[in-house]
Scaffold this motif. Structure first.
Motif, PDB file in Angstrom:
ATOM      1  N   THR A 165      40.943   9.806   4.934  1.00  0.00           N
ATOM      2  CA  THR A 165      40.507   8.457   5.324  1.00  0.00           C
ATOM      3  C   THR A 165      41.078   7.380   4.425  1.00  0.00           C
ATOM      4  N   SER A 166      41.531   7.759   3.220  1.00  0.00           N
ATOM      5  CA  SER A 166      42.085   6.726   2.335  1.00  0.00           C
ATOM      6  C   SER A 166      43.384   6.167   2.899  1.00  0.00           C
ATOM      7  N   THR A 167      44.077   6.948   3.737  1.00  0.00           N
ATOM      8  CA  THR A 167      45.343   6.486   4.315  1.00  0.00           C
ATOM      9  C   THR A 167      45.284   6.423   5.846  1.00  0.00           C
ATOM     10  N   THR A 168      44.242   6.992   6.431  1.00  0.00           N
ATOM     11  CA  THR A 168      44.042   7.063   7.888  1.00  0.00           C
ATOM     12  C   THR A 168      45.070   7.959   8.588  1.00  0.00           C
ATOM     13  N   MET A 169      45.757   8.801   7.825  1.00  0.00           N
ATOM     14  CA  MET A 169      46.749   9.688   8.429  1.00  0.00           C
ATOM     15  C   MET A 169      46.183  11.098   8.592  1.00  0.00           C
ATOM     16  N   ALA A 170      46.636  11.780   9.641  1.00  0.00           N
ATOM     17  CA  ALA A 170      46.239  13.174   9.868  1.00  0.00           C
ATOM     18  C   ALA A 170      47.439  14.087   9.626  1.00  0.00           C
ATOM     19  N   GLN A 171      47.266  15.029   8.741  1.00  0.00           N
ATOM     20  CA  GLN A 171      48.320  16.000   8.447  1.00  0.00           C
ATOM     21  C   GLN A 171      48.428  17.004   9.602  1.00  0.00           C
ATOM     22  N   PRO A 172      49.604  17.117  10.258  1.00  0.00           N
ATOM     23  CA  PRO A 172      49.731  18.154  11.299  1.00  0.00           C
ATOM     24  C   PRO A 172      49.588  19.539  10.667  1.00  0.00           C
ATOM     25  N   LEU A 173      48.823  20.396  11.330  1.00  0.00           N
ATOM     26  CA  LEU A 173      48.534  21.705  10.732  1.00  0.00           C
ATOM     27  C   LEU A 173      49.009  22.873  11.581  1.00  0.00           C
ATOM     28  N   ASP A 174      49.537  22.557  12.756  1.00  0.00           N
ATOM     29  CA  ASP A 174      50.022  23.632  13.614  1.00  0.00           C
ATOM     30  C   ASP A 174      51.172  24.338  12.897  1.00  0.00           C
ATOM     31  N   GLY A 175      51.035  25.654  12.728  1.00  0.00           N
ATOM     32  CA  GLY A 175      52.093  26.420  12.058  1.00  0.00           C
ATOM     33  C   GLY A 175      51.858  26.624  10.575  1.00  0.00           C
ATOM     34  N   VAL A 176      50.951  25.865   9.981  1.00  0.00           N
ATOM     35  CA  VAL A 176      50.758  25.961   8.530  1.00  0.00           C
ATOM     36  C   VAL A 176      50.134  27.310   8.144  1.00  0.00           C
ATOM     37  N   GLY A 177      49.159  27.761   8.948  1.00  0.00           N
ATOM     38  CA  GLY A 177      48.525  29.049   8.650  1.00  0.00           C
ATOM     39  C   GLY A 177      49.526  30.194   8.732  1.00  0.00           C
ATOM     40  N   ARG A 228      48.621   8.879  13.053  1.00  0.00           N
ATOM     41  CA  ARG A 228      47.377   8.195  12.773  1.00  0.00           C
ATOM     42  C   ARG A 228      46.182   9.030  13.240  1.00  0.00           C
ATOM     43  N   MET A 229      45.106   9.065  12.451  1.00  0.00           N
ATOM     44  CA  MET A 229      43.882   9.748  12.854  1.00  0.00           C
ATOM     45  C   MET A 229      43.317   9.071  14.094  1.00  0.00           C
ATOM     46  N   ALA A 230      42.609   9.864  14.902  1.00  0.00           N
ATOM     47  CA  ALA A 230      42.045   9.317  16.136  1.00  0.00           C
ATOM     48  C   ALA A 230      40.715   8.634  15.878  1.00  0.00           C
ATOM     49  N   ASN A 231      40.312   8.531  14.638  1.00  0.00           N
ATOM     50  CA  ASN A 231      38.949   8.061  14.417  1.00  0.00           C
ATOM     51  C   ASN A 231      38.792   7.055  13.289  1.00  0.00           C
ATOM     52  N   VAL A 232      39.884   6.744  12.601  1.00  0.00           N
ATOM     53  CA  VAL A 232      39.813   5.655  11.621  1.00  0.00           C
ATOM     54  C   VAL A 232      41.183   4.991  11.578  1.00  0.00           C
TER      55      VAL A 232
END
Lengths: 413, 413
Positions: free
Chosen positions: A149-161, A320-324
């Protein structure tokens, strides 16, 4: 000091459109008004089991170990890290905002060897960057923030696991700000441990931290378990791994408490459990897809409205996050004055910012119960008026109209 | 897994007469139904300041640093110990029950050098024993439990703080089971740090841990402070002591959050704060002395009733807690069968026991909202019937009559 008991709790009505906490769904507050049960009563343990089943759906996982840590979202983060990360072992942390820094803060105190993938605030890591860092550092654990929330960005996580499994790395993700508002696909992403809070898109109050743990992470944690002397039945209960540095956050012990063994640890925070359970029920009755779409529509409307007021939205649209939403405070406008007018004249809270973004952007949440057309329109109308009062030449009515128009385009239910 | 949302929260009515959690005062539950405020809203920070002022009265102290740790009672214990006790330093722990063992469990994980004053379960330490142990071990910190519900004994604390100051030792006391039910005289005893919970005599739900910290303990803790990188303004913010091993339980950071600086740490658990504040208000409106007398009268009545049923009360009358009573399970009676009958036929919970006392005693609480004549009489009447059903030849009616008689002797209001 004297005999001053103060008045009864009677907070002013606020529309909380900051980065959280936000207004709690009324059903959650009502569920929390129920009285206590004994902690090992069958009705209480049934509620605990139901809460586990509900959060499996919320976290989109089959993980057996899906339960609550008794504390705020930060308690969930610390429980995950202190239980996963052994002193002296290597942890790789993706840092692109305040909460990435928090992860290394916590890991330092655990005594881990810390490697970082550092990005400017507002950016996200690519899969290639993550893979390169994994290859370079060969950590035991990778940790990152889903939505910072400090940057309002969402890290893509598909493939990270999958990457982490290739390099035999355990993965941890903090989804405090996204759970309930954006898909948190624990199993599809293959993330080992994800923790969150209630006070953002889940529509609950702060004070309970849902967490989910994969079987392989649980095995790693259980190898570090030590049963308390006061309730131990034999020395065979203890594992051989490095003992977890905290009792309260020892996920091995907390798992025993939530298991059929019901080994006593803390006393479960009954009221918060009632609230967490109801927040999940509200979410699942709405349906995950409908709920994510509602959040997306809310921030689409908010962004359209902000842009129609000739404001500049912070960061890259793609991440961008869908909520902030972050929005630049216009040249010559005092951001705190606007926030104060919003609060005092309209009873609406929008958020300030931290670190390099302090004083530069506002952060406007569209979360949980407040991810509603009405809340977005009220906020935009109020913001326009407060900007005008501070001398900013916004086109009057443009924000509200633009937001409403996104609804007509079918983005809003 | 399927789309199973389960029913809404609707716990059966229970009279919780175990060692906690107990029924919550209805005013506390109602206060907790209020909606959120922004965490730095003036109304919210005013509630935080008022909560500090209220708990100073509850803890009978002038300590500036009197606030809440966001977690269950055990969170308060860990926050106190991890913030006070430096790795490698010596801690002396008085152990006479399960919760004394918990203190050493937590201290071990901190990496402290542990010395103990061990007593059989059911005994308390004399001032002479404590002084001898202080002289022998010369610890940095002394830690003990005020009322250990596992044994139902209360450790006398008058004089302990003065002794600790003589030997230049910081003192910590866990008052989870006594705060609100017996005098917890922080300043008169000279104890440096005392923590507690809400779910026993305070008449609140589990999930918030009130704590009070003397100025000298605060100075010790503040010397260990480190401000998070994400919100740090300069390196001068950091102290020179050994960094505290936990972020969530770093009392230096939590003090900054509760101070006028309001340095962001966790997000305060708003609903639990509302509940903690109201629990203190209920207590102070009743008056400390009246409340302690009510608890004492309740357990006097309970003890009289149990003895009239020819049951043997556990432990030494001189040191028994005023709010939880241990009673030997009579020869030939299955303790769990009786508890089950109590629960199923009367909706009343009494407690089982841990460790060396498991299966040997029941523990019956008379705490907080349940320290009422009606609750005591209902419990005794039900216990008599359940004992009779299990073949124990109790004199029918004798327990209730004896308890009622204590009221006529003026012990009960």
């Amino acid at each position: 000091m004297g005999n001053d008991f103060f008045g009864q709790i009677d907070p002013p009505q606020r529309l909380l459109m900051g980065p959280g906490p936000v207004n709690v769904h009324p059903r959650v507050l009502r569920a929390m008004a129920a009285d206590m049960l004994g902690q090992f009563d069958p009705e209480m343990t049934a509620y605990m089991n139901e809460t586990m089943a509900l959060y499996r759906q919320v976290f989109m996982t089959d993980n057996r170990w899906t339960f609550l840590v008794d504390g705020t979202a930060r308690a969930g983060i610390e429980a995950a890290l202190v239980s996963l990360v052994e002193p002296g072992s290597k942890i790789l942390i993706v840092r692109a905002g305040r909460f990435g820094l928090l992860l290394s803060e916590i890991a330092e105190r655990i005594g881990a060897e810390i490697c970082t993938l550092d990005l400017p605030w507002g950016e996200v890591a690519s899969l290639e960057q993550i893979e390169e860092a994994l290859r370079t550092h060969r950590p035991q654990v990778l940790a990152c923030i889903h939505g910072d929330t400090s940057t309002t960005m969402a890290q893509p996580l598909d493939g990270v696991g999958a990457l982490c499994r290739t390099y035999d790395v355990l993965s941890y993700v903090d989804a405090t700000a996204t759970l309930g508002g954006m898909p948190v696909k624990t199993d599809a992403w293959g993330i080992d441990v994800i923790s969150a809070g209630l006070q953002k898109c889940m529509g609950g109050p702060p004070g309970s931290a849902p967490i989910t743990i994969s079987d392989r992470a649980a095995a790693h944690i259980m190898a570090r378990r030590h049963v308390e002397a006061g309730i131990r039945s034999g020395d065979t209960d203890n594992g051989r791994g490095a003992r977890i540095g905290s009792n309260y956050f020892d996920l091995a012990m907390i798992m025993e408490y939530w298991s059929e063994r019901r080994l006593n640890h803390h006393t479960e925070a009954t009221t918060m459990l009632y609230g967490a359970r109801e927040a999940a029920r509200v979410m699942l009755e709405e349906g995950l897809e409908a709920r994510f779409a509602r959040h997306k529509a809310g921030s689409t409307a908010m962004v359209a409205g902000l842009r129609a007021l000739d404001l500049t939205v912070f960061g890259n649209d793609a991440h961008r996050m869908a909520n902030v939403t972050g929005v630049w405070i216009p040249e010559g406008v005092d951001g705190e004055q606007v926030r104060q007018r919003m609060r005092e004249d309209f009873g609406i809270e929008i958020g300030t910012a931290f670190g390099p973004l302090a004083g530069k952007i506002w952060r406007i949440g569209v979360m949980g119960y407040n991810a509603r057309k009405q809340a977005v329109l009220q906020t935009l109308g109020a913001l326009e008026a407060c900007l005008a009062a501070e001398g900013y030449a916004a086109r009057r009515g443009a924000g509200v109209d633009a937001a409403l128009a996104t609804c007509q385009h079918g983005l809003w239910q």
